[in-house]
Design an enzyme around this catalytic site. Sequence first.
Site, PDB file in Angstrom:
ATOM      1  N   ARG A   1      -7.849 -29.123 -20.671  1.00  0.00           N
ATOM      2  CA  ARG A   1      -7.421 -28.791 -19.559  1.00  0.00           C
ATOM      3  C   ARG A   1      -6.370 -29.763 -18.889  1.00  0.00           C
ATOM      4  O   ARG A   1      -6.470 -30.840 -18.982  1.00  0.00           O
ATOM      5  CB  ARG A   1      -8.989 -28.790 -18.479  1.00  0.00           C
TER       6      ARG A   1
ATOM      7  N   CYS B   1      -6.437 -22.033 -16.980  1.00  0.00           N
ATOM      8  CA  CYS B   1      -7.088 -21.343 -17.861  1.00  0.00           C
ATOM      9  C   CYS B   1      -6.514 -20.564 -18.911  1.00  0.00           C
ATOM     10  O   CYS B   1      -5.639 -19.854 -18.503  1.00  0.00           O
ATOM     11  CB  CYS B   1      -8.643 -20.879 -17.513  1.00  0.00           C
ATOM     12  N   HIS B   2      -7.194 -20.098 -20.086  1.00  0.00           N
ATOM     13  CA  HIS B   2      -6.479 -19.503 -21.082  1.00  0.00           C
ATOM     14  C   HIS B   2      -6.509 -17.884 -20.434  1.00  0.00           C
ATOM     15  O   HIS B   2      -5.592 -17.358 -20.597  1.00  0.00           O
ATOM     16  CB  HIS B   2      -7.296 -19.270 -22.424  1.00  0.00           C
TER      17      HIS B   2
ATOM     18  N   HIS C   1      -7.240 -19.616 -11.216  1.00  0.00           N
ATOM     19  CA  HIS C   1      -8.633 -19.408 -10.669  1.00  0.00           C
ATOM     20  C   HIS C   1      -9.703 -20.503 -10.793  1.00  0.00           C
ATOM     21  O   HIS C   1     -10.717 -20.360 -10.633  1.00  0.00           O
ATOM     22  CB  HIS C   1      -9.179 -18.041 -11.346  1.00  0.00           C
ATOM     23  N   GLU C   2      -9.277 -21.706 -11.421  1.00  0.00           N
ATOM     24  CA  GLU C   2      -9.851 -22.811 -11.520  1.00  0.00           C
ATOM     25  C   GLU C   2      -9.502 -23.831 -10.747  1.00  0.00           C
ATOM     26  O   GLU C   2      -8.446 -24.302 -10.787  1.00  0.00           O
ATOM     27  CB  GLU C   2      -9.853 -23.308 -13.072  1.00  0.00           C
TER      28      GLU C   2
ATOM     29  N   CYS D   1     -26.902  -6.934  -3.555  1.00  0.00           N
ATOM     30  CA  CYS D   1     -26.864  -5.887  -4.579  1.00  0.00           C
ATOM     31  C   CYS D   1     -27.977  -5.948  -5.474  1.00  0.00           C
ATOM     32  O   CYS D   1     -28.529  -7.042  -5.349  1.00  0.00           O
ATOM     33  CB  CYS D   1     -25.422  -5.617  -5.304  1.00  0.00           C
TER      34      CYS D   1
ATOM     35  N   CYS E   1     -14.829 -22.371 -13.983  1.00  0.00           N
ATOM     36  CA  CYS E   1     -14.829 -21.181 -14.789  1.00  0.00           C
ATOM     37  C   CYS E   1     -15.139 -21.580 -16.200  1.00  0.00           C
ATOM     38  O   CYS E   1     -16.401 -21.518 -16.350  1.00  0.00           O
ATOM     39  CB  CYS E   1     -13.183 -20.766 -14.893  1.00  0.00           C
TER      40      CYS E   1
ATOM     41  N   CYS F   1     -22.742 -11.487  -3.818  1.00  0.00           N
ATOM     42  CA  CYS F   1     -22.687 -10.745  -2.342  1.00  0.00           C
ATOM     43  C   CYS F   1     -24.054 -11.147  -1.929  1.00  0.00           C
ATOM     44  O   CYS F   1     -24.290 -11.310  -0.642  1.00  0.00           O
ATOM     45  CB  CYS F   1     -22.236  -9.222  -2.302  1.00  0.00           C
TER      46      CYS F   1
ATOM     47  N   CYS G   1     -27.422  -9.203  -7.682  1.00  0.00           N
ATOM     48  CA  CYS G   1     -27.568 -10.373  -7.030  1.00  0.00           C
ATOM     49  C   CYS G   1     -29.033 -10.570  -6.696  1.00  0.00           C
ATOM     50  O   CYS G   1     -29.744 -11.755  -6.701  1.00  0.00           O
ATOM     51  CB  CYS G   1     -27.028 -10.404  -5.759  1.00  0.00           C
TER      52      CYS G   1
ATOM     53  N   ARG H   1     -17.857  -8.570  -8.984  1.00  0.00           N
ATOM     54  CA  ARG H   1     -17.536  -8.860 -10.340  1.00  0.00           C
ATOM     55  C   ARG H   1     -16.491  -8.922 -10.530  1.00  0.00           C
ATOM     56  O   ARG H   1     -15.525  -8.334 -10.002  1.00  0.00           O
ATOM     57  CB  ARG H   1     -18.482  -8.362 -11.566  1.00  0.00           C
TER      58      ARG H   1
END
Length: 380
Positions: free
Chosen positions: A373, A48-49, A70-71, A103, A178, A100, A106, A118
């Site tokens: 991608r 991802c960028h 992260h993807e 909170c 993502c 979570c 959420c 986050r």
Amino acid sequence: MSSTAGKVIRCRAAVAWEAGKPLVIEEVEVAPPQAMEVRIKILYTSLCHTDVYFWEAKGQTPMFPRIYGHEAGGIVESIGKGVTDLQPGDHVLPVFTGECKECAHCKSEESNMCDLLRINTDRGVMISDGKSRFSIKGKPIYHFVGTSTFSEYTVIHVGCVVKINPLAPLDKVCVLSCGISTGLGAALNVAKPKKGSTVAVFGLGAVGLAAAEGARIAGASRIIGIDLNPKRFNDAKKFGVTEFVNPKDHDKPVQEVIAEMTNGGVDRSIECTGNVNAMISAFECVHDGWGVAVLVGVPHKDAVFQTNPMNLLNERTLKGTFFGNYKPRTDLPSVVEKYMNKELEVEKFITHEVPFSEINKAFDYMLQGDGLRCIIRIDG
């Protein structure tokens, strides 16, 4: 229990040793998951960028050595103490932001910005103990956005792990963790164009095309794509884009061009570049009385958004969104089901595939603006 549960795993990871330098495939040690953590065997990941931006380290605090990514899609190898809703063998998507479930954010129906989990691009360690789970010969390697999927195994907080339908092909749905969901959700959850409406999408990269796809699914009749790169226009037709505007072709602001094309402005606009001038254009091109502009792209930290307040008083609405307003654990499984039910086509976002040993090719493709991608096969 797997035979590796509770033990250190030695495996391959693509390590970034310094800014902008090719990643190096190294043998790393991955520690067992601690309380509320999950260790995952990554099968597929994509670039991802955001990975490229932080690897280049042009606009933020450099943190190296680091494992990016992260993807991704993978399978749970083992779970830490206190994890109850995941088991070894579950098919999962890791996500750069979390849920979570406890909170105020959420518990709110209106927010997905979990207080605990986050996105934090400056944190290179686990939340629970401030330590990394990755090391090479005892030297810690930093995590990235809590996921670090450019590794055969990774450790992630349970709140950032989404259990999905085990029949979903991980080499396809990994891209939903993502960018694709960010654009899709910006259209379906935030802009919410009505059937037959007009929508402008600024920036026709993967996120912008996912926003166009969302507008198409919602039934928009005209989807106007705005981009400085005319090479992107042809491919964008596959995502429902009906008309194209290149701001460089006009001697007046692009918002004026769009207003003229649409009898006063579009019903919805979605900005996916992060360029503050594009953000202003996206807001000013929506119709007075009912127009809604949605900002998706992340601007430079010093950028300032300026517009005449009359644009707001004339009943235009400006909204921001984060991860398409999807709560990761609650909502992403249903996005995967959209793919499984053939409502959403993911294959058209995937333009390249490389084995893990050639991960640097994925960076080359993105830096050259070639494709959308690139899937990285971790077993390759």
